[in-house]
Scaffold this active site. Structure first.
Site, PDB file in Angstrom:
ATOM      1  CE  LYS A 178       0.361   4.284  -6.782  1.00 34.21           C
ATOM      2  NZ  LYS A 178       1.213   4.535  -5.584  1.00 34.21           N
ATOM      3  CD  GLU A 253      -6.958 -10.038  -3.158  1.00 32.09           C
ATOM      4  OE1 GLU A 253      -7.506 -10.086  -1.888  1.00 32.09           O
ATOM      5  OE2 GLU A 253      -7.607 -10.802  -3.915  1.00 32.09           O
ATOM      6  CB  CYS A 287      -4.698  -7.625   4.042  1.00 36.33           C
ATOM      7  SG  CYS A 287      -3.756  -9.191   3.367  1.00 36.33           S
ATOM      8  CD  GLU A 386      -6.755  -3.466   7.675  1.00 37.11           C
ATOM      9  OE1 GLU A 386      -6.737  -2.681   6.814  1.00 37.11           O
ATOM     10  OE2 GLU A 386      -6.395  -4.451   6.988  1.00 37.11           O
TER      11      GLU A 386
HETATM   12  P1  NAP Z   1      -3.845   2.592   0.620  1.00 35.47           P
HETATM   13  O1  NAP Z   1      -3.492   3.587   1.482  1.00 35.47           O
HETATM   14  O2  NAP Z   1      -5.052   2.077   0.201  1.00 35.47           O
HETATM   15  O3  NAP Z   1      -2.682   2.550  -0.601  1.00 35.47           O
HETATM   16  C1  NAP Z   1      -2.755   1.313  -1.682  1.00 35.47           C
HETATM   17  C2  NAP Z   1      -2.111   1.905  -2.875  1.00 35.47           C
HETATM   18  O4  NAP Z   1      -3.307   2.631  -3.446  1.00 35.47           O
HETATM   19  C3  NAP Z   1      -0.912   2.598  -2.807  1.00 35.47           C
HETATM   20  O5  NAP Z   1      -0.121   2.369  -3.800  1.00 35.47           O
HETATM   21  C4  NAP Z   1      -1.240   3.977  -2.686  1.00 35.47           C
HETATM   22  O6  NAP Z   1      -0.276   4.910  -3.217  1.00 35.47           O
HETATM   23  C5  NAP Z   1      -2.366   3.891  -3.804  1.00 35.47           C
HETATM   24  N1  NAP Z   1      -3.312   5.049  -3.785  1.00 35.47           N
HETATM   25  C6  NAP Z   1      -3.718   5.842  -2.888  1.00 35.47           C
HETATM   26  N2  NAP Z   1      -4.866   6.580  -3.229  1.00 35.47           N
HETATM   27  C7  NAP Z   1      -5.001   6.397  -4.556  1.00 35.47           C
HETATM   28  C8  NAP Z   1      -6.032   6.804  -5.367  1.00 35.47           C
HETATM   29  N3  NAP Z   1      -6.930   7.609  -5.351  1.00 35.47           N
HETATM   30  N4  NAP Z   1      -6.205   6.260  -6.575  1.00 35.47           N
HETATM   31  C9  NAP Z   1      -5.374   4.914  -6.874  1.00 35.47           C
HETATM   32  N5  NAP Z   1      -4.617   4.531  -6.046  1.00 35.47           N
HETATM   33  C10 NAP Z   1      -4.409   5.186  -4.856  1.00 35.47           C
HETATM   34  O7  NAP Z   1      -3.204   1.012   1.616  1.00 35.47           O
HETATM   35  P2  NAP Z   1      -2.047   0.987   2.339  1.00 35.47           P
HETATM   36  O8  NAP Z   1      -2.039   1.860   3.301  1.00 35.47           O
HETATM   37  O9  NAP Z   1      -0.811   1.166   1.150  1.00 35.47           O
HETATM   38  O10 NAP Z   1      -2.043  -0.518   2.625  1.00 35.47           O
HETATM   39  C11 NAP Z   1      -2.866  -1.034   3.664  1.00 35.47           C
HETATM   40  C12 NAP Z   1      -3.913  -1.643   3.524  1.00 35.47           C
HETATM   41  O11 NAP Z   1      -3.857  -2.465   2.379  1.00 35.47           O
HETATM   42  C13 NAP Z   1      -4.670  -2.159   4.665  1.00 35.47           C
HETATM   43  O12 NAP Z   1      -6.065  -2.027   4.533  1.00 35.47           O
HETATM   44  C14 NAP Z   1      -4.491  -3.733   4.156  1.00 35.47           C
HETATM   45  O13 NAP Z   1      -5.518  -4.562   4.712  1.00 35.47           O
HETATM   46  C15 NAP Z   1      -4.566  -4.026   2.840  1.00 35.47           C
HETATM   47  N6  NAP Z   1      -4.046  -5.023   1.965  1.00 35.47           N
HETATM   48  C16 NAP Z   1      -4.839  -5.964   1.585  1.00 35.47           C
HETATM   49  C17 NAP Z   1      -4.335  -7.045   1.218  1.00 35.47           C
HETATM   50  C18 NAP Z   1      -5.328  -8.357   0.547  1.00 35.47           C
HETATM   51  O14 NAP Z   1      -4.528  -9.182  -0.154  1.00 35.47           O
HETATM   52  N7  NAP Z   1      -6.601  -8.334   0.537  1.00 35.47           N
HETATM   53  C19 NAP Z   1      -2.753  -7.264   1.089  1.00 35.47           C
HETATM   54  C20 NAP Z   1      -2.249  -6.282   1.523  1.00 35.47           C
HETATM   55  C21 NAP Z   1      -2.795  -5.182   2.341  1.00 35.47           C
HETATM   56  P3  NAP Z   1       0.547   5.793  -1.939  1.00 35.47           P
HETATM   57  O15 NAP Z   1       0.866   4.953  -1.102  1.00 35.47           O
HETATM   58  O16 NAP Z   1       1.554   6.326  -2.960  1.00 35.47           O
HETATM   59  O17 NAP Z   1      -0.704   6.831  -1.972  1.00 35.47           O
END
Ligand code: NAP
Length: 482
Positions: A178, A253, A287, A386
């Site tokens: 997804k 992650e 991240c 962050e």
């Molecule tokens: P996010 O808002 O947490 O979303 C991540 C994924 O989860 C998206 O596909 C999102 O879908 C989905 N999602 C949202 N609500 C959900 C729910 N209730 N249940 C299941 N899935 C759900 O994060 P983001 O804004 O896309 O990404 C930025 C974050 O990712 C930052 O905090 C960054 O540090 C972290 N990150 C971590 C790593 C690592 O390897 N540690 C790598 C890259 C990024 P939708 O977008 O369609 O809502």
């Protein structure tokens, strides 16, 4: 440029519309123009994808019984299929996410390397003989888990999907992916690669959709045996709670607030280059961004000047038809969030050494200037939270002990950087840092062969390397009384 790639869900080897007929529109963050419309999955489509993946993973299925070396050949064929489309996928990623084609190209190449690496693992997943008392033969095998869910964020949409799909498949699992609804396009190319590599139907399924519907349905699905979630700490906790309903395993992650620790004996030119790259690559939307610069007071002014020079010389642009080296952030909302953090930083006492706003010369796009904030203390909001944008916070220290304390004083623990010419110091500090990854004299760096993941609120479990093979298999102990 018109998008001409896949626009349907990929379920059970077929390209299908969402059952509801709903779609997602995506916009190019550099032009603000609509780029593509793709099918938007909800709970019903996720159910169909999980059902297909479950039957493809069942004991006796073609995938489960495939000779492991043949499975390796299929993964290598997927790598080849992706490599053959590298330019196309990179351009799609640039339009969908805003990163430059150069940055997107690195992302795609990392996926090719990751699939090639795990293609070599398929016939090397071994068990153990256990020395137990009595006339017994006792051994442990490692079995695939079954259906694995992969929930992917928007910042590295292609790479972060591939990072967990490749080891999951290598171990004989099947996958339901997804991608973020903000950047749903590149993940669909895993459907194309699976088809071209001749994977059995249902082994790879891709369901773009919203997090609250498709994401949540995947995380809480009783037939999903493991969820790899990459995204924010806030949503990661929710996914963990959803998965707990079915005692489903998770790899999380999550976010980071990476420190660079720069000592006075460091090569300051190399440090300036590494710090600049580590916070402004991908417009800081990483991240593992090195967003806190902890620098010794004796060299702080000199290092900051070098970083500011580099920041001010970084051309902003899409990189598609201009010489842009740093692209826009992903959306208008996100741009506003990043600017708000800069405002809060200044209100709390930080000084803007460069940047601080948007590129006023651009007619369109969400271009935030590379920003360096000095006079930051580790208790300020910009040092603790962050920001996920091109904003570097500079904090000075006076000795090694203080540097370690500052570096560890964070809710996160993903990647930390150390800059020093002293071998002993490098080892001492690396040992003292509460981080999942530490890199000395380069930043950021990872390889398919090395474990990736964090401590504290940066996550749970590890991806890449042999660690991922453990995450995607389960031990089965077999005892024979002979
Ligand atoms: P996010 O808002 O947490 O979303 C991540 C994924 O989860 C998206 O596909 C999102 O879908 C989905 N999602 C949202 N609500 C959900 C729910 N209730 N249940 C299941 N899935 C759900 O994060 P983001 O804004 O896309 O990404 C930025 C974050 O990712 C930052 O905090 C960054 O540090 C972290 N990150 C971590 C790593 C690592 O390897 N540690 C790598 C890259 C990024 P939708 O977008 O369609 O809502």
């Amino acid at each position: 440029m018109e998008y001409s790639g896949p626009t349907s869900l990929y379920i059970d080897g077929d390209w299908v519309d969402a059952e509801s007929g709903e779609t997602i529109e995506t916009f190019d963050p550099a032009t603000e123009e609509r780029y593509a419309t793709v099918a938007c999955a909800d709970e019903t489509d996720v159910d169909a994808a999980v059902e297909a993946a479950k039957s493809a993973a069942a004991r006796g299925s073609e995938w489960r019984t495939m000779d492991p070396s043949t499975r390796g050949e299929r993964l290598r064929a997927m790598a080849d299929a992706i490599a053959a489309r590298k330019d196309e996928i990179s351009l799609v990623e640039s339009h969908d996410n805003g990163k430059t084609p150069f940055e997107a190209g690195m992302e795609v190449q990392m996926v090719v390397d990751t699939f090639r690496y795990y293609a070599g693992w398929t016939d090397k997943v071994t068990g153990e003989y256990n020395a137990v008392p009595g006339d017994r033969v006792n051994f442990t095998t490692r079995e695939p888990l079954g259906v694995t869910g992969h929930i992917v964020p928007w910042n590295y949409p292609f790479q972060l999907a591939g990072r967990s799909i490749a080891p999951a498949l290598a171990c004989g699992n099947t996958a339901v992916v997804k991608p973020s609804s903000q950047t749903p396009l590149s993940a669909l190319y895993y459907g194309i690669a699976a088809e071209e590599a001749g994977l059995p139907e249902g082994v790879v399924n891709v369901v773009p959709g919203s997090g609250s519907k498709a994401g949540s349905a995947l995380a809480s699905h009783p037939d999903v045996e493991h969820v790899t979630f990459t995204g924010s700490t806030e949503i990661g906790k929710r996914v963990m709670a959803d998965a707990a309903e079915n005692v489903t395993g998770v790899t999380l992650e999550l976010g980071g607030k990476g420190p660079h620790v720069v000592f006075p004996d460091a090569d300051l030119d190399a440090a300036a280059k590494g710090v600049h790259y580590g916070i402004f690559m991908n417009a800081g939307q990483m991240c593992w961004a090195g967003s806190r610069l902890l620098v010794h007071e004796d060299v702080a002014d000199e290092l900051v000047e070098k970083i500011v020079q580099r920041a001010e010389a970084t051309p902003l642009g899409s990189g598609i038809d201009d010489d842009g080296r740093m692209g826009p952030v992903v959306s208008e909302d996100h741009m506003e969030d990043v600017l708000e953090y800069i405002t809060i930083g200044v209100e709390e006492g930080a000084t803007v050494a460069c940047g601080g706003g948007v590129d006023e010369e651009k007619d369109a796009g969400y271009f935030v200037e590379p920003t360096v904030l000095t006079d930051v203390t580790n208790d300020m909001t910009v040092a603790r939270e962050e920001i996920f944008g091109p904003v570097l916070s500079v904090i000075e220290f006076s000795d090694q002990e203080e540097a370690i304390e500052l570096a560890n004083d964070s809710p996160y623990g993903l990647l930390a950087g150390i800059w020093t010419q002293g071998l002993s110091r490098a080892h001492q500090v690396a040992d003292a840092l509460d981080y999942g990854m530490v890199s000395v004299n380069e930043y950021p760096v990872t390889f398919p062969q090395t474990p990736f993941g964090g401590t504290k609120q940066s996550g749970h479990g590890r991806e890449q390397g042999e660690e991922a093979i453990r995450e995607f298999t389960q031990a089965k102990n077999i005892n024979l009384n002979i």
